[in-house]
Design a protein around this motif. Structure first.
Motif, PDB file in Angstrom:
ATOM      1  N   SER A 148       0.830  -1.206   0.000  1.00  0.00           N
ATOM      2  CA  SER A 148       0.000   0.000   0.000  1.00  0.00           C
ATOM      3  C   SER A 148       0.861   1.251   0.000  1.00  0.00           C
ATOM      4  CB  SER A 148      -0.939  -0.006   1.207  1.00  0.00           C
ATOM      5  OG  SER A 148      -1.814  -1.108   1.179  1.00  0.00           O
ATOM      6  N   PHE A 149       1.886   1.283   0.843  1.00  0.00           N
ATOM      7  CA  PHE A 149       2.761   2.454   0.887  1.00  0.00           C
ATOM      8  C   PHE A 149       3.598   2.561  -0.392  1.00  0.00           C
ATOM      9  CE2 PHE A 149       1.668   2.572   5.339  1.00  0.00           C
ATOM     10  CZ  PHE A 149       1.790   3.915   5.667  1.00  0.00           C
ATOM     11  N   ALA A 150       4.052   1.427  -0.919  1.00  0.00           N
ATOM     12  CA  ALA A 150       4.829   1.468  -2.161  1.00  0.00           C
ATOM     13  C   ALA A 150       3.970   1.939  -3.331  1.00  0.00           C
ATOM     14  CB  ALA A 150       5.420   0.087  -2.450  1.00  0.00           C
ATOM     15  N   PHE A 151       2.733   1.443  -3.401  1.00  0.00           N
ATOM     16  CA  PHE A 151       1.828   1.871  -4.476  1.00  0.00           C
ATOM     17  C   PHE A 151       1.511   3.356  -4.353  1.00  0.00           C
ATOM     18  CE2 PHE A 151      -2.612   2.745  -5.624  1.00  0.00           C
ATOM     19  CZ  PHE A 151      -2.556   2.489  -6.993  1.00  0.00           C
ATOM     20  N   ALA A 152       1.244   3.820  -3.127  1.00  0.00           N
ATOM     21  CA  ALA A 152       0.930   5.234  -2.932  1.00  0.00           C
ATOM     22  C   ALA A 152       2.118   6.120  -3.275  1.00  0.00           C
ATOM     23  CB  ALA A 152       0.491   5.475  -1.488  1.00  0.00           C
ATOM     24  N   ALA A 153       3.327   5.659  -2.978  1.00  0.00           N
ATOM     25  CA  ALA A 153       4.510   6.465  -3.272  1.00  0.00           C
ATOM     26  C   ALA A 153       4.782   6.556  -4.764  1.00  0.00           C
ATOM     27  CB  ALA A 153       5.727   5.869  -2.559  1.00  0.00           C
ATOM     28  N   ILE A 154       4.462   5.496  -5.520  1.00  0.00           N
ATOM     29  CA  ILE A 154       4.773   5.483  -6.951  1.00  0.00           C
ATOM     30  C   ILE A 154       3.649   6.113  -7.774  1.00  0.00           C
ATOM     31  CG2 ILE A 154       5.195   3.970  -8.932  1.00  0.00           C
ATOM     32  CD1 ILE A 154       6.527   2.025  -6.995  1.00  0.00           C
ATOM     33  N   ALA A 155       2.399   5.771  -7.437  1.00  0.00           N
ATOM     34  CA  ALA A 155       1.279   6.153  -8.292  1.00  0.00           C
ATOM     35  C   ALA A 155       0.728   7.537  -7.995  1.00  0.00           C
ATOM     36  CB  ALA A 155       0.154   5.118  -8.164  1.00  0.00           C
ATOM     37  N   THR A 156       0.936   8.077  -6.808  1.00  0.00           N
ATOM     38  CA  THR A 156       0.355   9.368  -6.464  1.00  0.00           C
ATOM     39  C   THR A 156       1.061  10.464  -7.249  1.00  0.00           C
ATOM     40  OG1 THR A 156      -0.028   8.524  -4.238  1.00  0.00           O
ATOM     41  CG2 THR A 156      -0.268  10.875  -4.567  1.00  0.00           C
ATOM     42  N   PRO A 157       0.300  11.342  -7.946  1.00  0.00           N
ATOM     43  CA  PRO A 157       0.954  12.443  -8.662  1.00  0.00           C
ATOM     44  C   PRO A 157       1.640  13.425  -7.728  1.00  0.00           C
ATOM     45  CG  PRO A 157      -1.387  12.293  -9.212  1.00  0.00           C
ATOM     46  CD  PRO A 157      -1.120  11.283  -8.172  1.00  0.00           C
ATOM     47  N   ASP A 158       1.174  13.476  -6.470  1.00  0.00           N
ATOM     48  CA  ASP A 158       1.774  14.361  -5.487  1.00  0.00           C
ATOM     49  C   ASP A 158       2.958  13.638  -4.832  1.00  0.00           C
ATOM     50  OD1 ASP A 158       2.395  16.057  -3.418  1.00  0.00           O
ATOM     51  OD2 ASP A 158       0.712  15.418  -2.168  1.00  0.00           O
ATOM     52  N   PRO A 159       4.199  14.102  -5.020  1.00  0.00           N
ATOM     53  CA  PRO A 159       5.336  13.415  -4.389  1.00  0.00           C
ATOM     54  C   PRO A 159       5.492  13.718  -2.912  1.00  0.00           C
ATOM     55  CG  PRO A 159       6.105  15.307  -5.636  1.00  0.00           C
ATOM     56  CD  PRO A 159       4.621  15.224  -5.876  1.00  0.00           C
ATOM     57  N   GLY A 160       4.607  14.537  -2.347  1.00  0.00           N
ATOM     58  CA  GLY A 160       4.710  14.873  -0.934  1.00  0.00           C
ATOM     59  C   GLY A 160       4.287  13.728  -0.043  1.00  0.00           C
ATOM     60  N   PRO A 161       4.673  13.780   1.240  1.00  0.00           N
ATOM     61  CA  PRO A 161       4.348  12.682   2.158  1.00  0.00           C
ATOM     62  C   PRO A 161       2.889  12.675   2.603  1.00  0.00           C
ATOM     63  CG  PRO A 161       5.516  14.404   3.330  1.00  0.00           C
ATOM     64  CD  PRO A 161       5.493  14.820   1.895  1.00  0.00           C
ATOM     65  N   PHE A 162       2.191  13.802   2.504  1.00  0.00           N
ATOM     66  CA  PHE A 162       0.832  13.860   3.042  1.00  0.00           C
ATOM     67  C   PHE A 162      -0.129  12.993   2.237  1.00  0.00           C
ATOM     68  CE2 PHE A 162      -3.382  15.723   3.537  1.00  0.00           C
ATOM     69  CZ  PHE A 162      -3.488  15.771   4.917  1.00  0.00           C
ATOM     70  N   GLY A 163      -0.181  13.213   0.929  1.00  0.00           N
ATOM     71  CA  GLY A 163      -1.091  12.429   0.099  1.00  0.00           C
ATOM     72  C   GLY A 163      -0.734  10.955   0.085  1.00  0.00           C
ATOM     73  N   MET A 164       0.573  10.657   0.029  1.00  0.00           N
ATOM     74  CA  MET A 164       1.002   9.255   0.020  1.00  0.00           C
ATOM     75  C   MET A 164       0.601   8.554   1.307  1.00  0.00           C
ATOM     76  SD  MET A 164       4.857   7.719   0.011  1.00  0.00           S
ATOM     77  CE  MET A 164       5.029   8.192   1.740  1.00  0.00           C
ATOM     78  N   THR A 165       0.845   9.198   2.458  1.00  0.00           N
ATOM     79  CA  THR A 165       0.520   8.574   3.742  1.00  0.00           C
ATOM     80  C   THR A 165      -0.974   8.418   3.911  1.00  0.00           C
ATOM     81  OG1 THR A 165       2.504   9.590   4.677  1.00  0.00           O
ATOM     82  CG2 THR A 165       0.869   8.731   6.219  1.00  0.00           C
ATOM     83  N   LEU A 166      -1.732   9.411   3.474  1.00  0.00           N
ATOM     84  CA  LEU A 166      -3.180   9.322   3.617  1.00  0.00           C
ATOM     85  C   LEU A 166      -3.759   8.210   2.754  1.00  0.00           C
ATOM     86  CD1 LEU A 166      -5.586  10.601   5.021  1.00  0.00           C
ATOM     87  CD2 LEU A 166      -5.820  12.150   3.085  1.00  0.00           C
ATOM     88  N   LEU A 167      -3.291   8.090   1.520  1.00  0.00           N
ATOM     89  CA  LEU A 167      -3.786   7.027   0.644  1.00  0.00           C
ATOM     90  C   LEU A 167      -3.401   5.653   1.173  1.00  0.00           C
ATOM     91  CD1 LEU A 167      -5.125   6.053  -1.938  1.00  0.00           C
ATOM     92  CD2 LEU A 167      -2.962   6.434  -3.138  1.00  0.00           C
ATOM     93  N   ALA A 168      -2.152   5.491   1.616  1.00  0.00           N
ATOM     94  CA  ALA A 168      -1.718   4.195   2.146  1.00  0.00           C
ATOM     95  C   ALA A 168      -2.475   3.837   3.419  1.00  0.00           C
ATOM     96  CB  ALA A 168      -0.217   4.222   2.403  1.00  0.00           C
TER      97      ALA A 168
END
Length: 317
Positions: free
Chosen positions: A219-239
């Motif tokens: 989940s965290f790997a997918f959020a880090a790669i697929a999220t257009p926002d490279p920031g930690p907020f969107g990635m962490t929230l999605l994961a």
């Protein structure tokens, strides 16, 4: 006075289900379904063309919440259009997306009406259930993405070089927002895959729960790669949302296993690679009884000579 009632024949759905519809009739039905679906999308496109402006201002709100994008009176500054056709093409693109959404019930029904005759009754029932769950999950993912877009944009602006204006180009900004909404909506369909594995008997709830470390990492790997926002907020929230939905799906899988009585089978608590217990106690072997000799076989009886050809047939033949 008696009226003769005309007997109604089987419907197209019944004929397609029992296999009595010919290939040409299937192709003709597909043509009619595609034509009706196109009319539904066209009607949605016309309605979406009138709703494109309100939707555009709705998508613009995350940009207006950023610092430095409003004047002294609180009015949000406009986005940049770098070509004369940008405004019209943007409105047409939004109208097309809205047309697909507004005409969704029509073209989805036409697609389902063409596929449903080839499914069993139980398969159609589960299809209704999964579609009823998939739509709210996609909407929830889109709403969550809409409320975190400004956080991602704020991180990108703060982490970048200074001295730049916060005025964005309209095509790039709308593409960024719609990609976030689409990505979050599709990612929220992940629990349906787990529920399909459980409801079809491929994986039990205990096996799904044993994957929790792998699921959180993926989940965290997918959020880090697929999220257009490279920031930690969107990635962490999605994961985090994907991990939460995973545990909710596992809980539903446990309820389904309990309802079906899984886990109470004879060998449910025994691992697949465990050796079965063997009885290795020695039993004494006694002497065998006397074997009687076989009686001789008598000579075969003589075979009668064949009758002449003219006397082999009876009166009927």
């Amino acid at each position: 006075m008696a009226f003769a009632l005309k007997k109604r024949g089987p419907s197209d759905f019944e004929r397609a289900s029992d296999g009595s519809m010919t290939l040409i009739e299937h192709i003709r039905e597909l043509r009619n379904r595609l034509f009706r679906a196109s009319l539904g999308i066209l009607g949605g496109l016309i309605a979406g063309f009138w709703l494109a402006d309100p939707v555009f201002f709705l998508l613009k709100r995350p940009y207006c919440r950023l610092p430095g994008t409003t004047d002294a009176l609180g009015h949000c500054q406009n986005l940049l259009a770098l070509a004369p056709t940008t405004a019209f093409l943007m409105k047409l693109k939004l109208a097309l997306w809205l047309g697909l959404i507004i005409g969704g019930p029509i073209w989805l029904y036409q697609l389902w009406a063409f596929i449903a005759p080839g499914l069993h009754r139980s398969e159609r029932k589960w299809a209704y259930v999964f579609v009823a769950i998939a739509a709210p999950l996609f909407a929830a993912g889109g709403v969550l993405a809409y409320f975190v877009v400004d956080k991602g944009l704020g991180f990108l602006m703060d982490a970048g070089v200074g001295g730049l204006s916060n005025q964005f180009e309209v095509t790039a900004y709308i593409a960024f927002v719609t990609n976030m909404i689409l990505l979050f909506g599709v990612a929220f369909e992940f629990p349906l895959i787990l529920l399909m594995l459980n409801f079809t008997g491929v994986a039990s709830a205990r096996r799904l729960l044993s994957w929790w470390r792998v699921v959180i990492f993926v989940s965290f790997a997918f959020a880090a790669i697929a999220t257009p926002d490279p920031g930690p907020f969107g990635m962490t929230l999605l994961a985090s949302a994907l991990s939460l939905l995973y545990f909710v799906a596992v809980g539903v899988a446990f309820l389904n296993d309990k309802r079906r009585g899984r886990g109470r089978e004879m060998y449910a608590g025994i691992p697949d690679d465990e050796v079965s217990p063997l009885d290795l106690s020695a039993e004494p072997v006694g002497a065998s009884g006397r074997v009687e000799s076989a009686s001789p076989i008598g000579a075969p009886e003589p075979i009668e000579a064949p009758a002449p050809i003219e006397r082999r047939y009876d009166d009927m033949t």
